[in-house]
Design a protein around this motif. Structure first.
Motif, mmCIF file in Angstrom:
data_model
loop_
_atom_site.group_PDB
_atom_site.id
_atom_site.type_symbol
_atom_site.label_atom_id
_atom_site.label_comp_id
_atom_site.label_asym_id
_atom_site.label_seq_id
_atom_site.Cartn_x
_atom_site.Cartn_y
_atom_site.Cartn_z
ATOM 1 N N ARG A 472 46.042 28.740 37.841
ATOM 2 C CA ARG A 472 45.445 29.652 37.861
ATOM 3 C C ARG A 472 44.089 29.731 38.443
ATOM 4 N NH1 ARG A 472 43.641 32.163 31.691
ATOM 5 N NH2 ARG A 472 42.212 33.727 32.244
ATOM 6 N N THR A 473 43.421 28.597 38.556
ATOM 7 C CA THR A 473 42.325 28.291 39.427
ATOM 8 C C THR A 473 42.434 28.830 40.820
ATOM 9 O OG1 THR A 473 41.515 26.758 38.068
ATOM 10 C CG2 THR A 473 40.363 26.848 40.344
ATOM 11 N N ALA A 474 43.458 28.357 41.571
ATOM 12 C CA ALA A 474 43.928 28.812 42.862
ATOM 13 C C ALA A 474 44.333 30.014 42.894
ATOM 14 C CB ALA A 474 44.967 28.016 43.361
ATOM 15 N N LEU A 475 44.889 30.840 42.026
ATOM 16 C CA LEU A 475 45.415 32.150 41.827
ATOM 17 C C LEU A 475 44.047 33.009 42.135
ATOM 18 C CD1 LEU A 475 47.173 34.603 41.479
ATOM 19 C CD2 LEU A 475 46.997 34.181 39.022
ATOM 20 N N GLU A 476 43.037 32.630 41.336
ATOM 21 C CA GLU A 476 41.910 33.524 41.204
ATOM 22 C C GLU A 476 41.050 33.687 42.483
ATOM 23 O OE1 GLU A 476 39.867 32.263 37.633
ATOM 24 O OE2 GLU A 476 41.144 33.444 36.291
ATOM 25 N N ARG A 477 40.982 32.375 43.037
ATOM 26 C CA ARG A 477 40.299 32.052 44.386
ATOM 27 C C ARG A 477 40.871 32.929 45.364
ATOM 28 N NH1 ARG A 477 39.993 26.930 44.205
ATOM 29 N NH2 ARG A 477 38.072 26.747 43.404
ATOM 30 N N PHE A 478 42.274 32.810 45.483
ATOM 31 C CA PHE A 478 43.128 33.658 46.633
ATOM 32 C C PHE A 478 42.941 35.086 46.342
ATOM 33 C CE2 PHE A 478 46.913 35.340 48.220
ATOM 34 C CZ PHE A 478 46.927 34.870 49.451
ATOM 35 N N LEU A 479 42.694 35.535 45.027
ATOM 36 C CA LEU A 479 43.032 36.971 44.670
ATOM 37 C C LEU A 479 41.461 37.368 45.365
ATOM 38 C CD1 LEU A 479 43.907 39.574 43.575
ATOM 39 C CD2 LEU A 479 43.168 38.820 41.465
ATOM 40 N N GLN A 480 40.316 36.836 44.937
ATOM 41 C CA GLN A 480 39.072 37.099 45.040
ATOM 42 C C GLN A 480 38.915 37.117 46.789
ATOM 43 O OE1 GLN A 480 36.390 37.592 43.572
ATOM 44 N NE2 GLN A 480 36.646 37.060 41.370
ATOM 45 N N ARG A 481 39.421 36.226 47.580
ATOM 46 C CA ARG A 481 39.370 36.387 48.937
ATOM 47 C C ARG A 481 40.222 37.269 49.433
ATOM 48 N NH1 ARG A 481 40.440 31.137 49.259
ATOM 49 N NH2 ARG A 481 42.467 31.368 49.557
ATOM 50 N N SER A 482 41.571 37.433 49.030
ATOM 51 C CA SER A 482 42.308 38.755 49.492
ATOM 52 C C SER A 482 41.528 40.024 49.185
ATOM 53 C CB SER A 482 43.609 38.668 48.690
ATOM 54 O OG SER A 482 44.341 37.563 48.736
ATOM 55 N N VAL A 483 41.041 40.360 48.203
ATOM 56 C CA VAL A 483 40.487 41.793 47.798
ATOM 57 C C VAL A 483 39.360 41.876 48.837
ATOM 58 C CG1 VAL A 483 39.403 43.203 46.354
ATOM 59 C CG2 VAL A 483 41.579 41.726 45.615
ATOM 60 N N SER A 484 38.498 40.720 48.968
ATOM 61 C CA SER A 484 37.279 40.490 49.700
ATOM 62 C C SER A 484 37.481 40.916 51.214
ATOM 63 C CB SER A 484 36.457 39.564 49.611
ATOM 64 O OG SER A 484 36.064 39.487 48.270
ATOM 65 N N ASN A 485 38.480 40.172 51.880
ATOM 66 C CA ASN A 485 38.889 40.419 53.265
ATOM 67 C C ASN A 485 39.930 41.453 53.747
ATOM 68 O OD1 ASN A 485 37.422 38.010 53.192
ATOM 69 N ND2 ASN A 485 39.088 36.420 53.506
ATOM 70 N N LEU A 532 50.853 34.796 47.714
ATOM 71 C CA LEU A 532 50.745 33.486 47.115
ATOM 72 C C LEU A 532 51.560 33.647 45.650
ATOM 73 C CD1 LEU A 532 48.969 30.874 46.426
ATOM 74 C CD2 LEU A 532 47.670 32.284 44.817
ATOM 75 N N LEU A 533 52.266 32.760 45.297
ATOM 76 C CA LEU A 533 53.000 32.714 43.973
ATOM 77 C C LEU A 533 52.329 31.789 43.138
ATOM 78 C CD1 LEU A 533 55.161 33.544 42.047
ATOM 79 C CD2 LEU A 533 56.870 31.745 42.962
ATOM 80 N N ALA A 534 51.809 31.822 41.879
ATOM 81 C CA ALA A 534 51.285 30.715 41.074
ATOM 82 C C ALA A 534 51.810 31.014 39.760
ATOM 83 C CB ALA A 534 49.532 31.295 40.946
ATOM 84 N N ARG A 535 51.714 29.761 38.820
ATOM 85 C CA ARG A 535 51.968 29.641 37.746
ATOM 86 C C ARG A 535 50.802 29.737 36.789
ATOM 87 N NH1 ARG A 535 54.423 24.516 33.880
ATOM 88 N NH2 ARG A 535 54.951 25.735 32.162
ATOM 89 N N PHE A 536 50.950 30.751 35.864
ATOM 90 C CA PHE A 536 49.779 31.424 35.178
ATOM 91 C C PHE A 536 49.853 30.665 34.112
ATOM 92 C CE2 PHE A 536 47.180 34.247 32.626
ATOM 93 C CZ PHE A 536 46.142 34.697 33.528
ATOM 94 N N GLY A 537 50.789 30.215 33.409
ATOM 95 C CA GLY A 537 50.676 29.270 32.259
ATOM 96 C C GLY A 537 52.000 29.699 31.559
ATOM 97 N N GLY A 538 52.567 28.494 30.766
ATOM 98 C CA GLY A 538 53.795 28.931 30.048
ATOM 99 C C GLY A 538 55.062 29.312 30.870
#
Length: 880
Positions: A472-485, A532-538
């Motif tokens: 989840r941490t990597a997911l949120e960082r990647f999403l922030q960067r993707s939307v910003s860039n 990016l594909l991430a495991r969010f949980g469960g």
């Protein structure tokens, strides 16, 4: 006749007168000779007396000149000596000639043709000049010759009686043009030889005095202690340094035995060396003394025999204070042994030579690099670098060496066998006594394991341990960067498996984990590389798509993802068929935070589930409000963790006799807008999202902090609930140990409450962690007993000291036969196993009495006290 007689008388008178005149003349001449003889005798006596006494050299030589002048009439004697440079003559003794003549003879060049003396000194032979007026060698001196009415000049070179070294000249100047007679020449030569002896004697005395002064200076001004001993071993002389060393004056030392102040253990050795020196054998040794002030000094002694007239008259000694040097050497040895024994590699290089060649390595460097000393001495440390060594770090090191400053860095180096290792490097300049950098010392530490561990931790911090996907941490960082860039659209796909929980519960967690790993592999196979594909949980996965920019291009990817579930999952002999639902959100809809796209995709996924499995759904603002509220709650839960909105309440645990034995720490969420949110609403959500790990860690730390206050109030033990999710973390035991040490928690003051569900995923690993918790001093309590999966099968392996009966079995125990039977069975079984039992949820006196009757050890519930904040619990305890 009378005339004749008168003539005779006159004749006789004349003869008598002549005789008288002759007698007078002889008398006068004799008297003159007597005076001359007396003058000669006086001059000779004065000369001899002058030679016998310590008169100045010029006085002695003048007396010789006077003696010669008395014996050779009309002559003036002079003595000239070679000056310090050996190139000219200076007049040192001129008896009868005036000072002007003496002054004119100073600094006379020694050269053939320069008068009689310059020539005699140059050719080292006598020069006899009968008439200076007719000799070309005196052209420069004619005015002087005429001024003093001189004609003849006889000059004889004077040589050293021992080595025939030219000392000067002895010259006589006559007012008559003549040459010396034979007897005069013998007199001159004898006088010259006497002059030679006088000058040599004078020079010997000067040299002797100089030598004596040098010897005295060496004795008095020697920085080392210098002393002399008589044959009985008593001090006969000491210098100032010796006085300062022993803190005694010379008056106090002279006459004292040599072993005064010597440490008792060194006296016998010192005596041996003294006796050896008396036998004529020079000695060199070390000893220790106490000076008059009690300070211990270590000395380096040199003893030499003093020989007078061929016999040993005493012993000469030199004592060097090596106390500080000895301390330095001892420190140096300790430092050397420390460096040799150090586990850090030590490299010393010469900063004064080009390339800073290595001059020393310790064994640890060899152990780290594989290189022996003979393979690296003289080389630059650059040989450890390789293709993957960071050039920027290399430049930083080179710059630091040029600027002669310290540098700390981590660099990838290579061993002799070619294997890389991470080198934690510290290079420090070493300055000499003048402040100039003479060497560089490098400390090297192989931190490969630590770097790999840190890399692993960094990887794990952003990756799911089970599937290896970004978390989840990597997911949120990647999403922030993707939307910003990206000016174009970014899409978020929320993927949830349908029917996974029943499979996981029925076939076990090993099967469930296998399915999740296979799912991750299948989804990754169809995911574009730039996405990016991430495991969010469960069983939830999230994809961030930036490789396409149109809605219609996302649909094929969503369908391809859903098609990955067409084939069944195989585990052992079982085949499992699953489907998935996908929610899709687009950055086209304005959001305050890019993470809201995940929430929107989550809402859309729930809508897709309601419409049937194996489908996808786009997010729109008019989707079910309740579903959005659940998603919002999950985001707020994360916010609560970051803003510390949680509180710890404590519920007392009572003994069956009614005394307070402990308290259970229970987490509460005080929402800033909604107030206290029921744990039944957010705990399951936190378990599902993994947020329970952060919450659980915070509750444990708060309970440890409050424990001291609770114990002072009479609560001896605190129970803390541990989530199975915490057991899945590699640093779980380490973090617990850190808190126990931080708050100085003693054994059995803390109880870890766990459910048997912790064993469902990795039973061996969980059991190992429980044993480690026991080693840390925690008690283990099995919580919610009877409500989980296969409780009885795990009861005999869990190292539990307590067992908690769930409220569902305690409720109405006095009137519900089934609950009563289950409870009695548990109590009986626990008693047989030696496990204490806690009855939870006791709300009525009848329930309490029933549990008491059947020997339940402890109870907790609203009948005694509801969970309270720490301050209110302390007040309640005071009222009790």
């Amino acid at each position: 006749m009378e005339h004749y007689s008168g003539g005779i008388i006159i004749g006789l008178a004349s003869v008598l007168l002549i005789a008288l005149l002759l007698a007078l003349m002889f008398w006068l001449r004799a008297r003159k000779q007597t005076k001359h003889l007396q003058a000669f005798i006086d001059a000779e006596y004065d000369t001899l007396s002058s030679l016998a006494q310590e008169h100045p050299l010029s006085k002695k030589l003048s007396d010789i000149c006077e003696l010669v002048e008395l014996q050779i009439p009309d002559c003036f004697a002079s003595v000239m000596m070679v000056n310090a440079k050996g190139l000219a003559l200076d007049a040192v003794a001129v008896k009868s000639l005036p000072p002007e003549f003496t002054k004119a003879l100073q600094d006379l060049p020694i050269a053939d043709g320069v008068g009689a003396c310059g020539t005699a000194a140059a050719i080292k032979q006598p020069v006899i000049v009968e008439d200076m007026l007719n000799d070309s060698r005196f052209e420069a001196f004619l005015a002087l010759v005429e001024q003093f009415n001189l004609r003849a000049a006889w000059s004889y070179p004077v040589f050293s009686p021992t080595d025939r070294r030219l000392l000067g000249t002895f010259a006589l100047y006559s007012t008559q043009a003549c040459t010396p007679k034979l007897n005069e020449e013998r007199l001159i030569e004898r006088s010259r030889d006497l002059i030679s002896l006088v000058i040599a004697q004078h020079q010997d005395r000067i040299e002797r005095l100089r030598s004596e002064q040098q010897t005295a200076s060496l004795f008095e001004h020697n920085p080392e202690a210098v002393f002399t001993l008589d044959l009985n071993g008593h001090f006969t002389s000491v210098n100032k340094a010796c006085e300062k060393l022993v803190e005694l004056s010379a008056q106090e030392l002279i006459g004292q035995p040599y072993d005064i102040g010597i440490v008792e253990e060194d006296k016998a050795l010192t005596r041996e060396h003294f006796e050896a020196a008396k036998r004529g054998e020079p000695q060199y040794y070390q000893l220790r003394i106490f000076n008059s002030k009690g300070a211990l000094k270590k000395l380096e002694i040199t003893n030499m025999p003093m020989i007078v007239d061929g016999k040993i008259a005493g012993v000469h000694g030199i004592g060097k204070d090596i106390t500080q040097q000895s301390e330095y050497e001892e420190r140096l040895q300790i430092l050397n042994r420390s460096v040799e024994a150090s586990t850090n590699g030590v490299v010393i290089s010469d900063a004064r030579r080009p390339g800073f060649p290595i001059i020393y390595i310790n064994p640890a460097f060899t152990a780290i690099s594989g290189y022996e000393a003979d393979e690296v001495i003289g080389r630059n440390c650059r040989f450890l670098q390789g293709l993957d060594t960071d050039p920027n770090t290399v430049r930083e090191i080179s710059s630091a060496l040029r600027e002669q400053r310290e540098i700390r860095c981590t660099i990838r180096n290579y061993r002799k066998n070619g294997k890389p290792f991470w080198n934690e490097l510290i290079i420090s300049p070493v300055r000499d006594v003048n402040g100039e950098v003479s060497h560089f010392v490098g400390l090297q530490n192989d931190i490969s394991e630590r770097v790999e561990r840190e890399a692993e931790l960094a990887y794990n911090a952003e990756h799911d341990v089970l599937t290896g996907l970004p978390n989840r941490t990597a997911l949120e960082r990647f999403l922030q960067r993707s939307v910003s860039n990206n000016e174009a659209r970014v899409y978020v796909l929320f993927i949830d498996l349908d029917g996974f929980k029943p499979v996981n519960d029925s076939l076990g967690h090993e099967c469930g984990d296998h399915i999740l790993v296979q799912t991750a592999q299948r989804l990754s196979s169809v995911m574009p590389k730039q996405d990016l594909l991430a495991r969010f949980g469960g069983d939830e996965f999230v994809a961030v798509i930036q490789s396409v920019t149109r809605d219609e291009d996302v649909i094929p990817l969503a369908r391809q993802i859903l098609s990955q579930f067409d084939a069944p999952f195989v585990y052992d002999d079982a085949e499992v068929s699953l489907s998935a639902a996908i929610g899709i959100a687009s950055s086209e809809i304005a959001v305050k935070n890019p993470n809201e796209l995940i929430q929107q995709a989550d809402v859309a996924m729930y809508e897709a589930k309601r419409r049937g499995s194996g489908t996808y759904q786009w997010f729109s603002p008019d989707l079910d409000l309740d579903t959005q509220q659940q998603i919002t709650l999950r985001a707020q839960l994360q916010d609560a963790i970051q803003k510390n909105q949680f509180e710890v309440f404590y519920q007392p645990i009572m003994s069956r006799t009614g005394s307070i034995v402990g308290a259970e720490a229970l987490v509460r969420w005080n929402h800033p807008e909604r107030g206290y949110i029921s744990p039944a609403d957010f705990i399951p959500l936190a378990e599902r999202t993994g947020q329970i790990v952060a919450i659980g860690t915070w509750v444990l730390e708060q309970a440890c902090e409050d424990l001291e206050v609770l114990r002072e109030a009479g609560v001896g033990q605190v129970s803390v609930n541990f989530s199975p999710m915490q057991f899945y973390r590699d640093d779980f035991i380490e973090s617990v140990a850190h808190l126990l040490k931080k708050f100085q928690i003693k054994p059995n003051q803390l109880v870890a409450e766990i459910t048997e569900n912790v064993l469902l995923r990795d039973s061996s690993g969980a059991l190992k962690m429980m044993e480690e918790l026991r080693e840390l001093g925690l008690e283990i309590a099995l919580d919610d007993f009877g409500t989980g999966f296969a409780s009885l099968s795990y009861l005999n392996v869990i190292p539990a000291q307590k067992l908690k009966i769930d409220r569902c079995f305690v409720q109405d125990i006095d009137s519900n036969p089934r609950n009563a039977a289950i409870t009695r069975g548990v109590l009986t079984m626990a008693a047989e196993l030696g496990i204490e039992v806690v009855g939870e949820g006791v709300e009525t006196e009848a329930e309490r009495d029933y549990l008491t009757r059947y020997a339940c050890d402890f109870m907790q519930g609203y009948l005694f006290c509801k969970p309270l904040p720490l301050a209110e619990l302390l007040a309640w305890l005071n009222d009790e």
